[in-house]
Design a protein around this motif. Structure first.
Motif, PDB file in Angstrom:
ATOM      1  N   ALA A  26       7.993  -4.753  16.127  1.00 34.62           N
ATOM      2  CA  ALA A  26       9.306  -5.371  16.370  1.00 34.62           C
ATOM      3  C   ALA A  26      10.406  -4.539  15.714  1.00 34.62           C
ATOM      4  CB  ALA A  26       9.460  -6.919  16.559  1.00 34.62           C
ATOM      5  N   ALA A  27      10.184  -4.242  14.356  1.00 33.31           N
ATOM      6  CA  ALA A  27      11.343  -3.707  13.613  1.00 33.31           C
ATOM      7  C   ALA A  27      11.080  -1.997  13.764  1.00 33.31           C
ATOM      8  CB  ALA A  27      11.208  -3.889  12.199  1.00 33.31           C
ATOM      9  N   ALA A  28       9.941  -1.491  13.738  1.00 30.58           N
ATOM     10  CA  ALA A  28       9.696  -0.137  13.604  1.00 30.58           C
ATOM     11  C   ALA A  28       9.180   0.516  15.013  1.00 30.58           C
ATOM     12  CB  ALA A  28       8.536   0.029  12.551  1.00 30.58           C
ATOM     13  N   GLY A  29       8.828  -0.071  16.008  1.00 29.22           N
ATOM     14  CA  GLY A  29       8.433   0.362  17.292  1.00 29.22           C
ATOM     15  C   GLY A  29       7.071   1.266  16.969  1.00 29.22           C
ATOM     16  N   PRO A  30       6.703   2.305  17.777  1.00 25.53           N
ATOM     17  CA  PRO A  30       5.811   2.871  17.766  1.00 25.53           C
ATOM     18  C   PRO A  30       5.502   3.678  16.298  1.00 25.53           C
ATOM     19  CG  PRO A  30       6.722   3.446  19.859  1.00 25.53           C
ATOM     20  CD  PRO A  30       7.575   2.590  19.188  1.00 25.53           C
ATOM     21  N   SER A  31       6.617   3.872  15.518  1.00 25.79           N
ATOM     22  CA  SER A  31       6.681   4.407  14.193  1.00 25.79           C
ATOM     23  C   SER A  31       5.544   3.450  13.170  1.00 25.79           C
ATOM     24  CB  SER A  31       7.749   4.856  13.665  1.00 25.79           C
ATOM     25  OG  SER A  31       8.677   3.473  13.625  1.00 25.79           O
ATOM     26  N   ILE A  32       5.638   2.119  13.583  1.00 24.93           N
ATOM     27  CA  ILE A  32       4.576   1.327  12.812  1.00 24.93           C
ATOM     28  C   ILE A  32       3.212   2.196  12.439  1.00 24.93           C
ATOM     29  CG2 ILE A  32       3.346   0.298  14.670  1.00 24.93           C
ATOM     30  CD1 ILE A  32       4.654  -1.445  11.244  1.00 24.93           C
ATOM     31  N   VAL A  33       2.816   3.038  13.287  1.00 21.03           N
ATOM     32  CA  VAL A  33       1.681   3.780  12.954  1.00 21.03           C
ATOM     33  C   VAL A  33       1.763   4.681  11.642  1.00 21.03           C
ATOM     34  CG1 VAL A  33      -0.038   5.545  13.816  1.00 21.03           C
ATOM     35  CG2 VAL A  33       1.089   3.683  15.430  1.00 21.03           C
ATOM     36  N   ILE A  34       3.003   5.079  11.513  1.00 26.13           N
ATOM     37  CA  ILE A  34       3.191   6.027  10.655  1.00 26.13           C
ATOM     38  C   ILE A  34       3.405   5.169   9.022  1.00 26.13           C
ATOM     39  CG2 ILE A  34       5.000   7.636   9.240  1.00 26.13           C
ATOM     40  CD1 ILE A  34       3.549   8.729  11.761  1.00 26.13           C
ATOM     41  N   ALA A  35       4.106   3.863   9.413  1.00 27.15           N
ATOM     42  CA  ALA A  35       4.210   3.091   8.272  1.00 27.15           C
ATOM     43  C   ALA A  35       2.687   2.489   7.772  1.00 27.15           C
ATOM     44  CB  ALA A  35       5.108   1.735   8.743  1.00 27.15           C
ATOM     45  N   TYR A  36       1.898   2.208   8.635  1.00 25.39           N
ATOM     46  CA  TYR A  36       0.730   1.573   8.142  1.00 25.39           C
ATOM     47  C   TYR A  36      -0.221   2.902   7.528  1.00 25.39           C
ATOM     48  CZ  TYR A  36       0.411  -3.338   9.401  1.00 25.39           C
ATOM     49  OH  TYR A  36       0.587  -4.523   9.679  1.00 25.39           O
ATOM     50  N   ALA A  37      -0.042   3.958   7.968  1.00 28.67           N
ATOM     51  CA  ALA A  37      -0.806   5.395   7.469  1.00 28.67           C
ATOM     52  C   ALA A  37      -0.068   5.686   6.125  1.00 28.67           C
ATOM     53  CB  ALA A  37      -0.687   6.477   8.421  1.00 28.67           C
ATOM     54  N   LEU A  38       1.129   5.509   5.702  1.00 27.46           N
ATOM     55  CA  LEU A  38       1.804   5.630   4.304  1.00 27.46           C
ATOM     56  C   LEU A  38       1.423   4.857   3.508  1.00 27.46           C
ATOM     57  CD1 LEU A  38       5.285   6.832   5.645  1.00 27.46           C
ATOM     58  CD2 LEU A  38       3.475   8.354   4.505  1.00 27.46           C
ATOM     59  N   LEU A  83       7.560  -1.849   4.885  1.00 28.22           N
ATOM     60  CA  LEU A  83       7.377  -3.163   3.737  1.00 28.22           C
ATOM     61  C   LEU A  83       6.386  -4.055   4.364  1.00 28.22           C
ATOM     62  CD1 LEU A  83      11.112  -3.267   2.669  1.00 28.22           C
ATOM     63  CD2 LEU A  83       9.257  -2.389   1.333  1.00 28.22           C
ATOM     64  N   ALA A  84       6.377  -4.319   5.621  1.00 25.76           N
ATOM     65  CA  ALA A  84       5.550  -5.352   6.128  1.00 25.76           C
ATOM     66  C   ALA A  84       4.152  -4.774   6.107  1.00 25.76           C
ATOM     67  CB  ALA A  84       6.073  -5.622   7.686  1.00 25.76           C
ATOM     68  N   SER A  85       3.991  -3.482   6.224  1.00 31.70           N
ATOM     69  CA  SER A  85       2.451  -2.916   6.241  1.00 31.70           C
ATOM     70  C   SER A  85       2.091  -3.193   4.867  1.00 31.70           C
ATOM     71  CB  SER A  85       2.470  -1.760   6.650  1.00 31.70           C
ATOM     72  OG  SER A  85       3.213  -0.771   5.855  1.00 31.70           O
ATOM     73  N   VAL A  86       2.777  -2.833   3.565  1.00 34.99           N
ATOM     74  CA  VAL A  86       2.206  -2.844   2.406  1.00 34.99           C
ATOM     75  C   VAL A  86       1.693  -4.070   2.021  1.00 34.99           C
ATOM     76  CG1 VAL A  86       3.199  -2.661  -0.173  1.00 34.99           C
ATOM     77  CG2 VAL A  86       3.954  -0.837   1.569  1.00 34.99           C
ATOM     78  N   PHE A  87       2.440  -5.122   2.482  1.00 35.75           N
ATOM     79  CA  PHE A  87       2.098  -6.652   2.079  1.00 35.75           C
ATOM     80  C   PHE A  87       0.814  -6.956   2.878  1.00 35.75           C
ATOM     81  CE2 PHE A  87       6.347  -6.230   0.506  1.00 35.75           C
ATOM     82  CZ  PHE A  87       6.144  -6.141  -1.048  1.00 35.75           C
ATOM     83  N   ALA A  88       0.672  -6.339   3.957  1.00 32.87           N
ATOM     84  CA  ALA A  88      -0.549  -6.748   4.785  1.00 32.87           C
ATOM     85  C   ALA A  88      -1.718  -6.408   4.240  1.00 32.87           C
ATOM     86  CB  ALA A  88      -0.478  -5.980   6.078  1.00 32.87           C
ATOM     87  N   TYR A  89      -1.843  -5.435   3.218  1.00 33.98           N
ATOM     88  CA  TYR A  89      -2.868  -4.945   2.571  1.00 33.98           C
ATOM     89  C   TYR A  89      -3.498  -5.664   1.541  1.00 33.98           C
ATOM     90  CZ  TYR A  89      -2.848  -0.379   5.062  1.00 33.98           C
ATOM     91  OH  TYR A  89      -2.835   0.504   6.154  1.00 33.98           O
ATOM     92  N   GLY A  90      -2.859  -6.896   1.141  1.00 32.93           N
ATOM     93  CA  GLY A  90      -3.042  -7.437  -0.189  1.00 32.93           C
ATOM     94  C   GLY A  90      -4.249  -8.181   0.148  1.00 32.93           C
ATOM     95  N   GLY A  91      -5.173  -8.432  -0.907  1.00 34.62           N
ATOM     96  CA  GLY A  91      -6.446  -9.086  -0.818  1.00 34.62           C
ATOM     97  C   GLY A  91      -7.804  -8.239  -0.992  1.00 34.62           C
ATOM     98  N   LEU A  92      -7.465  -6.794  -0.940  1.00 38.52           N
ATOM     99  CA  LEU A  92      -8.561  -5.763  -1.168  1.00 38.52           C
ATOM    100  C   LEU A  92      -9.119  -5.781  -2.227  1.00 38.52           C
ATOM    101  CD1 LEU A  92      -6.945  -2.742   0.662  1.00 38.52           C
ATOM    102  CD2 LEU A  92      -8.663  -4.158   1.677  1.00 38.52           C
ATOM    103  N   GLU A  93      -8.314  -6.312  -3.410  1.00 39.74           N
ATOM    104  CA  GLU A  93      -8.900  -6.509  -4.851  1.00 39.74           C
ATOM    105  C   GLU A  93      -9.965  -7.317  -4.897  1.00 39.74           C
ATOM    106  OE1 GLU A  93      -4.582  -5.699  -4.114  1.00 39.74           O
ATOM    107  OE2 GLU A  93      -5.979  -7.317  -3.931  1.00 39.74           O
ATOM    108  N   THR A  94     -10.181  -8.333  -3.800  1.00 39.73           N
ATOM    109  CA  THR A  94     -11.178  -9.248  -4.258  1.00 39.73           C
ATOM    110  C   THR A  94     -12.593  -8.828  -4.342  1.00 39.73           C
ATOM    111  OG1 THR A  94     -10.087 -10.896  -2.928  1.00 39.73           O
ATOM    112  CG2 THR A  94     -12.308 -11.492  -3.221  1.00 39.73           C
ATOM    113  N   VAL A  95     -12.899  -7.603  -3.688  1.00 41.31           N
ATOM    114  CA  VAL A  95     -14.301  -7.133  -4.038  1.00 41.31           C
ATOM    115  C   VAL A  95     -14.630  -6.610  -5.205  1.00 41.31           C
ATOM    116  CG1 VAL A  95     -13.629  -4.551  -3.201  1.00 41.31           C
ATOM    117  CG2 VAL A  95     -15.971  -5.495  -2.688  1.00 41.31           C
ATOM    118  N   THR A  96     -13.579  -6.202  -6.024  1.00 40.26           N
ATOM    119  CA  THR A  96     -13.886  -5.788  -7.444  1.00 40.26           C
ATOM    120  C   THR A  96     -14.081  -7.076  -8.369  1.00 40.26           C
ATOM    121  OG1 THR A  96     -11.588  -5.711  -7.966  1.00 40.26           O
ATOM    122  CG2 THR A  96     -12.628  -3.828  -7.098  1.00 40.26           C
TER     123      THR A  96
END
Length: 460
Positions: A49-61, A213-226
């Motif tokens: 809703a904030a970034a529009g289609p550019s959310i793809v760039i946000a998640y990629a970065l 910023l929304a995408s950065v915090f969506a990735y939290g939890g990947l550390e559990t595998v280690t």
């Protein structure tokens, strides 16, 4: 520089006392499903809703940043498998105060997340069964997953194996249906073409920043595998495999699904936020019952996150205590499981739920702000630790470098610069500025306590 006796090397009671009940299939599926978190299903709507289609760039970065972090963490975890993961690495590389700060701040984050995920799961179920109290569902979920984690670790592994399998299957099916619809070969649907992508940056740079910023915090939890790798049959192989496949998993599940969603659904559709982007996309395709089916998947993602976070919190707490950085009672092992640590982590999570009902506007919101940027603090400790440990490993034990950070040290510095940039962006946004300051206050307080403890221990 810490002395050799306080470098974070686990004592004789660490992983030798924990069971090694996780099989390679458990660890592989935890790694695969771990990237499909509740944040992806629940939190991505606000970013679109904030970034529009550019959310793809946000998640990629942000995905590129996370890949670098996971590679660094994988290098250290393959060399030094530990249930303390980055906390043990920070102690070994920087000093006991760093391990203390990273570990206990992450413990608070995981326990609070358990409460949040329980609330989210209860809202879904009470929506299906009107009139049933949400608190009762939260209590049920807490009892189930506390019980699961109190039993042998293989039970946790089995739960996560099937949770992850369902998530992976659902999102793979979503991507297949979405791509077929975009290509115009899905029966009963017309291809939208690029009609929804014309206004790529609808809210300009500010919208992209919010989405980032929304995408950065969506990735939290990947550390559990280690963390889980320390209790697997072959920790080194498990970590190496998980880290090496992280790139395609992030690209496919996160970036790929965002691209499908913004192509199928207008970015400014109210349903993207109200129903969630995945449900909105499936409703757009007109597949009967698909929206409700996706709600089941969201529920599974939330329950999976509860299970994994109770597990991760208990192992972080156990590792800290085993290194002399917490109440000894939390370090007691029974049946290969730190059961007191499991109970303590579950109780704290349930307390967060109660605070959300009792004091939603002050105490609970303060707690949420306090953990808002913890994951970034953890990532910084990971990067600094890797910078220091890599040189030590090359000198003392090069054979342990099973997983190597790409283009060391340049990409490690690039990752640190990326984290600093995210902090700057958070400081510019009123909503995230409060989180930044609150997390900063908690981190400084923990660092002060950890440093005082380190000095006191050195004088003994």
């Amino acid at each position: 520089m810490p002395s050799s006796t306080t470098t974070g090397t686990p004592t004789s009671t660490d992983e030798a006392s924990l069971s090694h009940g996780l099989k390679q299939r458990h660890l592989s599926m935890i790694a695969l499903g771990g990237v499909i978190g509740a944040g992806l299903f629940v939190g991505s709507g606000a970013g679109i809703a904030a970034a529009g289609p550019s959310i793809v760039i946000a998640y990629a970065l942000s995905g590129l940043l996370v890949m670098l972090v996971m590679r660094m963490l994988g290098e250290m975890s393959a060399a030094y498998p530990s249930s303390g993961s980055f906390s043990a690495h920070a102690e070994r590389a920087i000093g006991p105060w760093a391990g203390f700060t990273a570990g206990w701040s992450f413990w608070v984050l995981l326990c609070t997340a358990v409460g949040l995920e329980g609330i989210g799961a209860a809202k879904i179920v009470s929506g299906w069964l009107p009139g049933t109290p949400e608190w009762a569902w939260v209590a049920l979920f807490m009892v189930v997953f506390c019980g699961t984690n109190l039993a042998a670790v293989k039970n946790f592994g089995e739960f996560e194996f099937w949770f992850a399998a369902l998530k992976v299957g659902a999102i793979t099916l979503f991507l297949v249906l979405g791509v077929l619809a975009i290509l115009g070969i899905l029966p009963g649907t017309d291809s939208p073409g690029t009609s929804h992508l014309t206004d790529f940056l609808p809210n300009g740079g500010e919208g992209l920043v919010i989405g980032l910023l929304a995408s950065v915090f969506a990735y939290g939890g990947l550390e559990t595998v280690t963390i889980a790798a320390a209790e697997s049959e072959n920790p080194v192989k498990g970590v190496a495999s998980a880290v090496r496949t992280a790139m395609w998993r992030i690209a496919l599940f996160y970036v790929g699904s965002m691209a499908v969603i913004v192509t199928l659904v207008p970015w400014d559709s109210k349903e993207v936020v109200e129903k969630g982007p995945y449900v909105a996309a499936l409703d757009e395709l007109g597949i009967p019952g698909a929206g409700q089916l996706m709600n089941v998947v969201v529920l599974v993602a939330l329950l999976s996150a509860m299970n994994a976070n109770i597990y991760g919190a208990s192992r972080i707490a156990y590792s800290l205590v085993d290194r002399g950085q917490g109440p000894r009672v939390l370090g007691r092992i029974s049946g290969g499981v730190p059961r007191i640590a499991v109970l303590a982590s579950s109780v704290f999570g349930f307390l967060c739920v109660l605070l959300s009902y009792w004091r939603p506007n002050d105490v609970f919101s303060w707690l949420l702000n306090m953990i808002g940027a913890v994951i970034l603090v953890v990532w910084i400790f990971i990067a600094v630790s890797q910078l220091r440990l890599r040189r030590r490993l090359e000198r003392e034990a090069p054979e342990k470098l099973v997983v190597r950070m790409w283009a060391f040290p340049w990409l490690t510095w690039v990752a640190l610069a990326g984290m600093a940039a995210v902090f700057v962006l958070m400081a510019r946004q009123p909503d995230t500025r409060v989180q930044l300051y609150s997390t900063g206050g908690m981190t400084l307080a923990l660092a002060a306590v950890g440093y005082a403890w380190q000095k006191a221990r050195a004088r003994q």
